[in-house]
Design an enzyme around this catalytic site. Structure first.
Site, PDB file in Angstrom:
ATOM      1  N   ASN A   1      -6.021  12.116  -0.006  1.00  0.00           N
ATOM      2  CA  ASN A   1      -5.229  11.482   0.788  1.00  0.00           C
ATOM      3  C   ASN A   1      -6.121  10.579   1.689  1.00  0.00           C
ATOM      4  O   ASN A   1      -7.320  10.722   1.839  1.00  0.00           O
ATOM      5  CB  ASN A   1      -4.279  12.311   1.796  1.00  0.00           C
ATOM      6  CG  ASN A   1      -3.100  11.616   2.258  1.00  0.00           C
ATOM      7  OD1 ASN A   1      -2.690  10.888   1.709  1.00  0.00           O
ATOM      8  ND2 ASN A   1      -2.791  11.933   3.500  1.00  0.00           N
ATOM      9  N   LYS A   2      -5.440  10.028   2.558  1.00  0.00           N
ATOM     10  CA  LYS A   2      -6.129   8.851   3.538  1.00  0.00           C
ATOM     11  C   LYS A   2      -7.181   9.716   4.152  1.00  0.00           C
ATOM     12  O   LYS A   2      -7.141  10.825   4.713  1.00  0.00           O
ATOM     13  CB  LYS A   2      -5.314   8.417   4.665  1.00  0.00           C
ATOM     14  CG  LYS A   2      -5.630   7.224   5.492  1.00  0.00           C
ATOM     15  CD  LYS A   2      -6.418   6.102   4.970  1.00  0.00           C
ATOM     16  CE  LYS A   2      -5.350   5.226   4.000  1.00  0.00           C
ATOM     17  NZ  LYS A   2      -6.580   4.532   3.012  1.00  0.00           N
TER      18      LYS A   2
ATOM     19  N   ARG B   1       0.827  -1.247   0.045  1.00  0.00           N
ATOM     20  CA  ARG B   1       0.137  -0.163  -0.155  1.00  0.00           C
ATOM     21  C   ARG B   1       0.901   1.325   0.046  1.00  0.00           C
ATOM     22  O   ARG B   1       2.144   1.118   0.099  1.00  0.00           O
ATOM     23  CB  ARG B   1      -0.959  -0.157   1.153  1.00  0.00           C
ATOM     24  CG  ARG B   1      -0.191  -0.401   2.306  1.00  0.00           C
ATOM     25  CD  ARG B   1      -0.603   0.298   3.547  1.00  0.00           C
ATOM     26  NE  ARG B   1      -0.501   1.745   3.577  1.00  0.00           N
ATOM     27  CZ  ARG B   1       0.774   2.223   3.966  1.00  0.00           C
ATOM     28  NH1 ARG B   1       1.890   1.605   4.009  1.00  0.00           N
ATOM     29  NH2 ARG B   1       0.901   3.490   3.807  1.00  0.00           N
ATOM     30  N   GLY B   2       0.243   2.504  -0.075  1.00  0.00           N
ATOM     31  CA  GLY B   2       1.008   3.344  -0.397  1.00  0.00           C
ATOM     32  C   GLY B   2       1.168   4.106  -1.775  1.00  0.00           C
ATOM     33  O   GLY B   2       1.626   3.074  -2.620  1.00  0.00           O
ATOM     34  N   ALA B   3       0.614   4.988  -2.014  1.00  0.00           N
ATOM     35  CA  ALA B   3       0.735   5.522  -3.570  1.00  0.00           C
ATOM     36  C   ALA B   3       1.674   5.205  -4.454  1.00  0.00           C
ATOM     37  O   ALA B   3       1.662   4.468  -5.314  1.00  0.00           O
ATOM     38  CB  ALA B   3       0.229   6.969  -3.749  1.00  0.00           C
TER      39      ALA B   3
ATOM     40  N   ARG C   1      -7.199  -0.503  -7.238  1.00  0.00           N
ATOM     41  CA  ARG C   1      -7.543   0.527  -6.481  1.00  0.00           C
ATOM     42  C   ARG C   1      -7.675   1.882  -7.248  1.00  0.00           C
ATOM     43  O   ARG C   1      -6.857   2.211  -7.997  1.00  0.00           O
ATOM     44  CB  ARG C   1      -6.711   0.850  -5.233  1.00  0.00           C
ATOM     45  CG  ARG C   1      -6.421  -0.656  -4.349  1.00  0.00           C
ATOM     46  CD  ARG C   1      -5.671  -0.075  -3.099  1.00  0.00           C
ATOM     47  NE  ARG C   1      -6.457   0.803  -2.205  1.00  0.00           N
ATOM     48  CZ  ARG C   1      -6.157   1.372  -1.021  1.00  0.00           C
ATOM     49  NH1 ARG C   1      -4.807   1.276  -0.760  1.00  0.00           N
ATOM     50  NH2 ARG C   1      -6.970   1.964  -0.286  1.00  0.00           N
TER      51      ARG C   1
ATOM     52  N   GLN D   1      -3.044   2.280   9.738  1.00  0.00           N
ATOM     53  CA  GLN D   1      -1.731   2.376   9.244  1.00  0.00           C
ATOM     54  C   GLN D   1      -0.563   3.100  10.189  1.00  0.00           C
ATOM     55  O   GLN D   1       0.418   2.952  10.289  1.00  0.00           O
ATOM     56  CB  GLN D   1      -1.588   3.041   7.852  1.00  0.00           C
ATOM     57  CG  GLN D   1      -2.189   2.184   6.899  1.00  0.00           C
ATOM     58  CD  GLN D   1      -3.708   2.510   6.518  1.00  0.00           C
ATOM     59  OE1 GLN D   1      -4.410   2.843   7.619  1.00  0.00           O
ATOM     60  NE2 GLN D   1      -4.246   2.393   5.385  1.00  0.00           N
TER      61      GLN D   1
ATOM     62  N   ASP E   1      -2.438  10.853  -2.087  1.00  0.00           N
ATOM     63  CA  ASP E   1      -2.727   9.923  -3.189  1.00  0.00           C
ATOM     64  C   ASP E   1      -2.784  10.166  -4.379  1.00  0.00           C
ATOM     65  O   ASP E   1      -2.903   9.445  -5.521  1.00  0.00           O
ATOM     66  CB  ASP E   1      -3.680   8.986  -2.680  1.00  0.00           C
ATOM     67  CG  ASP E   1      -3.379   8.014  -1.598  1.00  0.00           C
ATOM     68  OD1 ASP E   1      -3.344   8.632  -0.314  1.00  0.00           O
ATOM     69  OD2 ASP E   1      -2.974   6.650  -1.786  1.00  0.00           O
TER      70      ASP E   1
END
Lengths: 352, 352
Positions: B247-248, B46-48, B89, B196, B237
């Protein structure tokens, strides 16, 4: 069914054990002020109004079991138990308010017998419990006018029957609107770290048949920004004289998100929550609870935080009064500016 | 140790399995594009930036295992696998960016042999991985200038080595400041629902020896309001052409709280995160993930939500550009207003 109820035949205070919900509706009986103080500290009973009334019953238990031979000795016993109860949680002002009121009643009976004081203290606790239910129903009736058919409401923490003696403050407003036949939908902030929303509010809404979805606390802004929310409802643990609001951690960020999106943010609190001795929010003590509440979280049976992790755990935050659209009280709705309009409302008299 | 790394001898992509952290540092090897897509969907990786590079290796795996007899057949195979990876995603733009770039390289080799394309696609994935590490180090160097000795920083989600190939974006800035000898302290938003922050960022900070405390997402406002925080750092993101930031989930409320307290809010993103085809945040697709991520939470081995509970689970939110003090990129710092200042920065040329 009340969240807390005096059991006359056993001389005990019966509580719903809120730590066991929603998996189990379990009751616990307390027979001393020390046990009541512990239940408040451990959040077996929680919610500003509920812990106030519980503390009054704690004093009734202290009076009942005191070995005092004189009213002076009994008053002294009550004062030391009051200190114990008062220290159980620092932020909610209702705790000190209920204790002070009950002590005043006890002192008022000092010219009588020890038994007189015992009876008067228990009567006062019972009166506070009944008054709390009445207060909640009045607030709910005023507040329901703010809710329209079809509204989606964001709600933080738990302010339902479980947070009071019965009915609820902010959640009481939702309930009253629902009972009036308005279709409402609640986005339930899960309310980390103790998850009062995900555990208790979700359970209460399910029991009442009110549709809801649980959301993470950080998601509230998204729904507000997307125009999917018509109002925000919260309770309160202490309101300063200028209207600054101490409430469950996360309330401040929710209020900022409501304001940024021009969504009304209502605080539903009995007048006993207002602390006239606090000029503003900076004077309100903020309880910091054990870091384990943040750290001891499991998913699929596995602890999620590193073993050496540390945490900070403030249990409340302060929302500046200018972010609150209105305060709903048992005497009516107070719109901003708080201090002037509250004085106006109280001067009116009206149905108390 | 990289979060993802090509294993030449086995023809496999090795990933750190982020679902197992912090209790276990476990690796997983993927040998097909389908496995890579699944790992992205399930947030094993995970993580852009990390999912972008993982997808490029996914195409390398697709090329390797394709039974195509012609370059035309192989390109067709790559395009169908690209669609699968792209759908894993929807919000992070780096995923589509890396896929598009790798497909372009493949098409550029179409005049050669099937083997030429295979080699070129793998080379491109390797190049993207190396470039990502380089980009992170450049951003960290620029960003570290924004951090002063003694600062307390709020950080949301995970943007460390685990969110990229190595080093980190927002957490890379913290790391660089720490490596420069500045004393920093991080308040780690736990970042519900996937935690996270509590799981991954806490683990990374612990490994790096950087002091931190985990906080609930709703507590950030309290610390900002009390003057205990000097800056907020997040990743991103997808950044729209006007600087709106996806973003998150929870980032938007954090940005509002920073702004309300005049604390700088910095977004650390590689230029690949900017989607020039999105005019503003309203055009960014927001992934809504399975409600079970919100509902399946346990404390002391007990599920906390009612059995019949429902949840909404948006994984991202959009922070309007006016709440971002500056964007830290690998070409330098872009202050608001974003579009004009970004154009200015890019026109300067400078070290790319």
């Amino acid at each position: 069914m009340r969240t807390l109820e005096w059991q006359a035949e056993r001389g005990a205070l019966r509580l719903i054990d809120q730590r066991a919900l929603p998996s189990e509706l379990r009751f616990i009986e307390l027979t001393s002020a020390g046990e009541v103080a512990q239940a408040i500290r451990e959040m077996t009973v929680r919610g500003a109004p509920a812990i106030g009334v519980a503390a009054a019953f704690g004093l009734a238990l202290a009076a009942r079991h005191s070995r005092a031979n004189s009213t002076g000795e009994l008053l002294s016993d009550l004062h030391s138990n009051a200190a114990l109860l008062r220290a159980a949680r620092p932020t909610a002002v209702n705790l000190g308010w209920a204790i002070d009121g009950t002590l005043r009643v006890a002192r008022g009976a000092a010219s009588g017998t020890v038994e007189d004081i015992r009876r008067r203290v228990l009567d006062e606790a019972q009166r506070l419990a009944n008054e709390d239910v009445d207060t909640n129903r009045r607030m709910a009736a005023y507040g329901a006018d703010l809710v329209r058919d079809g509204d989606t409401i964001i709600h933080h923490c738990n302010t339902g029957a479980l947070a009071v003696v019965d009915y609820g403050t902010a959640l009481g407003v939702v309930r009253a609107a629902h009972e009036q036949g308005k279709r409402v939908h609640v986005l339930v902030d899960e309310t980390r770290p103790r998850l009062q929303g995900a555990r208790l509010t979700a359970w209460e809404l399910g029991e009442l048949g009110i549709p809801y979805h649980i959301i993470t606390d950080g998601a509230a802004g998204h729904f507000l920004h997307r125009g999917q929310v018509q109002l925000v409802l919260v309770g309160g643990d202490r309101v300063a004289a200028n209207g600054d609001l101490a409430n469950k951690i996360g309330t401040y960020m929710l209020a900022l998100a409501a304001r940024a999106n021009r969504i009304p943010f209502y605080c539903v609190v009995p007048l006993s929550t207002i602390d006239h001795s606090c000029p503003d929010g900076s004077a309100i003590p903020i309880e910091e609870r054990d870091p384990s509440e943040v750290l001891e979280l499991e998913v699929h049976g596995q602890r999620v935080t590193p073993r050496a992790a540390q945490a900070r755990n403030p249990a409340f935050d302060v929302t500046p009064n200018e972010l609150v659209t209105a305060w709903v009280t048992e005497r009516g709705i107070v719109r901003a500016p708080f201090a002037a309009n509250l004085a106006h409302l109280l001067a009116q008299g009206g149905p108390a």
